[in-house]
Design an enzyme around this catalytic site. Structure first.
Site, mmCIF file in Angstrom:
data_model
loop_
_atom_site.group_PDB
_atom_site.id
_atom_site.type_symbol
_atom_site.label_atom_id
_atom_site.label_comp_id
_atom_site.label_asym_id
_atom_site.label_seq_id
_atom_site.Cartn_x
_atom_site.Cartn_y
_atom_site.Cartn_z
ATOM 1 N N GLU A 36 0.876 -1.164 0.000
ATOM 2 C CA GLU A 36 0.000 0.000 0.000
ATOM 3 C C GLU A 36 0.920 1.223 0.000
ATOM 4 O O GLU A 36 1.811 1.314 0.856
ATOM 5 C CB GLU A 36 -0.874 -0.012 1.259
ATOM 6 C CG GLU A 36 -1.892 1.089 1.202
ATOM 7 C CD GLU A 36 -2.763 1.186 2.446
ATOM 8 O OE1 GLU A 36 -2.698 0.323 3.327
ATOM 9 O OE2 GLU A 36 -3.509 2.184 2.512
ATOM 10 N N ARG A 80 5.074 -12.576 9.723
ATOM 11 C CA ARG A 80 5.802 -11.320 9.491
ATOM 12 C C ARG A 80 7.200 -11.438 10.057
ATOM 13 O O ARG A 80 7.413 -12.111 11.050
ATOM 14 C CB ARG A 80 5.222 -10.176 10.328
ATOM 15 C CG ARG A 80 3.962 -9.734 10.048
ATOM 16 C CD ARG A 80 3.548 -8.477 10.793
ATOM 17 N NE ARG A 80 2.489 -8.004 9.969
ATOM 18 C CZ ARG A 80 2.554 -6.931 9.200
ATOM 19 N NH1 ARG A 80 3.571 -6.130 9.243
ATOM 20 N NH2 ARG A 80 1.585 -6.626 8.423
ATOM 21 N N LYS A 115 4.736 0.947 9.266
ATOM 22 C CA LYS A 115 4.850 2.205 8.526
ATOM 23 C C LYS A 115 4.296 3.371 9.343
ATOM 24 O O LYS A 115 4.816 4.470 9.290
ATOM 25 C CB LYS A 115 4.089 2.097 7.195
ATOM 26 C CG LYS A 115 4.891 1.414 6.118
ATOM 27 C CD LYS A 115 4.133 1.376 4.815
ATOM 28 C CE LYS A 115 3.282 0.142 4.736
ATOM 29 N NZ LYS A 115 2.524 -0.003 3.519
HETATM 30 P P1 ATP Z 1 2.813 -1.988 7.939
HETATM 31 O O1 ATP Z 1 2.100 -2.600 9.086
HETATM 32 O O2 ATP Z 1 4.247 -1.733 8.183
HETATM 33 O O3 ATP Z 1 2.122 -0.784 7.375
HETATM 34 P P2 ATP Z 1 1.537 -3.493 5.936
HETATM 35 O O4 ATP Z 1 1.370 -4.955 5.972
HETATM 36 O O5 ATP Z 1 0.350 -2.664 6.208
HETATM 37 O O6 ATP Z 1 2.780 -3.107 6.819
HETATM 38 P P3 ATP Z 1 1.637 -3.361 3.097
HETATM 39 O O7 ATP Z 1 2.093 -2.254 2.233
HETATM 40 O O8 ATP Z 1 0.199 -3.702 3.105
HETATM 41 O O9 ATP Z 1 2.133 -3.023 4.556
HETATM 42 O O10 ATP Z 1 2.512 -4.650 2.818
HETATM 43 C C1 ATP Z 1 2.889 -5.124 1.562
HETATM 44 C C2 ATP Z 1 3.283 -6.572 1.680
HETATM 45 O O11 ATP Z 1 4.374 -6.715 2.585
HETATM 46 C C3 ATP Z 1 2.145 -7.399 2.235
HETATM 47 O O12 ATP Z 1 2.065 -8.602 1.504
HETATM 48 C C4 ATP Z 1 2.541 -7.637 3.660
HETATM 49 O O13 ATP Z 1 2.007 -8.826 4.139
HETATM 50 C C5 ATP Z 1 4.066 -7.668 3.574
HETATM 51 N N1 ATP Z 1 4.665 -7.265 4.837
HETATM 52 C C6 ATP Z 1 4.429 -6.141 5.538
HETATM 53 N N2 ATP Z 1 5.127 -6.126 6.695
HETATM 54 C C7 ATP Z 1 5.840 -7.271 6.715
HETATM 55 C C8 ATP Z 1 6.758 -7.855 7.651
HETATM 56 N N3 ATP Z 1 7.085 -7.253 8.797
HETATM 57 N N4 ATP Z 1 7.293 -9.043 7.333
HETATM 58 C C9 ATP Z 1 6.985 -9.656 6.186
HETATM 59 N N5 ATP Z 1 6.126 -9.177 5.277
HETATM 60 C C10 ATP Z 1 5.556 -8.002 5.524
HETATM 61 MG MG MG Z 2 -1.372 -2.962 4.970
#
Ligand code: ATP
Ligand code: MG
Length: 557
Positions: free
Chosen positions: A34, A260, A270
């Site tokens: 995102e 994760r 983020k």
């Molecule tokens: P955040 O909580 O940091 O905002 P998010 O999951 O909301 O992370 P996205 O942009 O939706 O962020 O994530 C893009 C991809 O990266 C998704 O497939 C998500 O599952 C993966 N991802 C995000 N954080 C991690 C992590 N700590 N370890 C492994 N994969 C991750």
């Molecule tokens: Mg997300």
């Protein structure tokens, strides 16, 4: 495939089975960020996983922006994310994809569900909807709108789309099961009203699909075979499948979940990283202390080290926390093999070589790397006045050779890639501080053993005081001084390490001013440094400490 290529984790096992049994003829994965912030080290592992699987099994991997939330998203993030992925060395299949390119299709599919009697416009406000959804112990309660006719729902949805309702006054919900033990199936929201422009679609829409209504359909449109996400989406899988079952989608992707990547001494969210930026705790998203990909890059991490780290953490099905020292180990290892050696004096003490005439310059040569002759050599001007490090000199002649392998008054030491010298005298200021050391070199000792009876205590580094250059060094340490900065009751900002950045001036060997931005070095006996990619220039050299030579946190508990 050779034996060493065999499946390394449960996802590879699944893929190998799917290929062997012909469920798929070729795999297609995707990385779906995102664009609401810069990517962090956790995302890096997901990138390495998704793109890595596509590489390993000769498939493809899409980059798809999951941009269904316009109020938090921005074009700068879209650009930064692409740059990060390219820098890590991965190439997405075809053009960049955007969830927003499918908004027309999603809208048609919403109409499809309404016509099938499987979706309805609900006018409950968010709070009533939450209460009426019930919880694990409390059954859901139907909204008054749940059993309206298809015609009424089509008309209401059209009004939503046309902007006739204010935000929060209507939403489109799937009609699934208000008694389901899985809360995700209790009539989830498909569309909500958001009267904000979108970075890709401008003012075209004032209704936006929910993540759940978008994600699986995006996968289907792109013919993704293995849709890999993190564990918190496990409970969403039945919903993911419900949409695929109930919509005329062109393909049937499958969702798989993995844990994760969490790292101690680090926050990987983020939202929290944005707070560090917004509150000025760090200089920006690419501050070298940030666990963002761009921050690590500026710190001196290499793509290879981040890929290596991803392999080390592997793919797991249950949550855990990796030790940040693994990441540090990966970069230290890489730089030990690949970084050129150079000399920099951080706490300069002037040393005057009495038996070398003023103005004389002797050129010493030194290998760029002790084990890699192909990296070439560098020239070090050796002059009457040089700098050594304050810590490398003592007047205390009683200190044993074993305890102090450096320069002691009356004794010998070798200057790295130059002569053996003896310290003869010290000059002090009125407060008794040592300001200068007088020494003499032993002729014939460059690359040669000294004569009988002269035993240097050790080898120290040095820089010519007249030909060396000054540089700004930014000495970074971990941003947090607590192993779990955001796991406690207290605000994670209370665990900022006050020592995470120290700026100092140092003397560097002359060739270093020509370092290219992002070039990495081992400053001998000091640590691994990188020429700052934004601020370094020949006129104003700036180097960032990437990582020390040894793990200094190991025994801090
Ligand atoms: P955040 O909580 O940091 O905002 P998010 O999951 O909301 O992370 P996205 O942009 O939706 O962020 O994530 C893009 C991809 O990266 C998704 O497939 C998500 O599952 C993966 N991802 C995000 N954080 C991690 C992590 N700590 N370890 C492994 N994969 C991750
Ligand atoms: Mg997300």
């Amino acid at each position: 495939m050779t034996a060493t290529d065999k499946a390394r984790n449960f996802l590879e096992q699944i893929i190998e089975k799917d290929l062997a049994e012909g469920r798929v003829s070729r795999i297609h994965t995707r990385f779906p960020p995102e664009p609401n912030g810069f990517l962090h080290v956790g995302h890096a592992t997901s990138i390495c996983l998704n793109f890595g699987l596509a590489e390993k099994y000769q498939g493809e991997c899409n980059l798809r922006f999951d941009d269904t939330n316009p109020e938090k998203e921005e074009q700068v993030y879209v650009d930064a994310i692409q740059e990060d992925i390219r820098w890590l060395g991965f190439k997405w299949s075809g053009d960049v994809c955007y969830a927003s390119s499918y908004f027309d299709q999603f809208y048609d599919w919403a109409l499809h569900l309404i016509r099938e009697g499987k979706a309805y416009v609900d006018h409950q406000d968010a709070e009533s909807m939450r209460i009426n959804r019930g919880d694990f112990n409390k059954p859901g309660v139907e909204s008054a709108d749940r059993n309206k006719s298809v015609e009424e729902n089509l008309a209401e949805f059209e009004k939503m789309r046309a902007g006739e309702y204010e935000e929060g006054k209507a939403s489109l919900r799937a009609k699934i099961d208000l008694q389901s033990p899985n809360m995700n199936l209790r009539d989830p929201v498909l569309y909500r009203i958001r009267k904000v422009p979108h970075h890709q679609t401008g003012d075209k829409w004032c209704i936006y699909p929910s993540y759940d209504f978008a994600h699986g359909q995006e996968d289907a449109i792109e013919h993704i075979t293995h849709s890999i996400c993190t564990l918190e989406f496990q409970d969403h899988r039945p919903l993911y499948e419900w949409f695929l079952d109930n919509l005329p989608v062109p393909a049937r992707p499958r969702q798989y979940e993995f844990a994760r990547t969490n790292l101690n001494y680090t926050v990987t969210s983020k939202r929290k990283l944005k707070k560090l930026v917004d509150e000025g705790v760090v200089g920006g998203w690419d501050d070298p202390r940030m666990p963002t990909i761009s921050g690590m890059r500026r710190r001196g991490y290499t793509p290879a080290s981040i890929r290596r780290f991803s392999e080390m953490v592997g793919v797991s099905r249950s949550d855990g926390t990796a030790d940040v020292s693994m990441l540090e180990h990966a970069i230290r290892d890489d730089l030990n093999t690949n970084a050129a050696r150079a000399m920099a004096v951080l706490a300069p003490l002037k040393l005057v070589i009495q038996n070398l005439p003023e103005g004389e310059v002797q050129e010493m040569t030194a290998a760029a790397h002790p084990n890699r002759p192909e990296l070439g050599q560098r020239t070090l001007p050796f002059t009457r006045e040089i700098y050594i490090d304050h810590e490398d000199f003592t007047e205390d002649t009683m200190l044993s050779r074993k305890k102090f392998k450096r320069l002691v008054i009356g004794d010998y030491v070798r200057l790295r890639s130059a002569y053996v010298i003896r310290a003869d005298d010290v000059i002090k200021d009125e407060n008794g501080n040592i300001v200068e050391v007088h020494a003499s070199f032993v002729p014939g000792t460059v690359g040669e053993d000294p004569p009988e009876g002269i035993r240097p205590r050790g080898v120290i580094h040095w820089v010519s005081a007249t030909h060396g250059q000054q540089a700004e060094l930014r000495i970074y340490d971990r941003l947090f001084n607590h192993p779990a900065p955001d796991r406690g009751e207290e605000d994670f900002l209370s665990h900022i390490n006050p020592e995470s950045l120290k700026v100092m001036q140092a003397w560097i060997e002359p060739s270093l001013v020509n370092a290219a931005p992002e070039q990495t070095f081992q400053f001998e006996r000091e640590g691994y440094f990188v020429a700052d990619r934004c601020d370094h220039s020949a006129e104003h050299p700036v180097f960032n400490l990437t990582i020390g030579l040894k793990d200094t946190w190991a025994n801090k508990g």
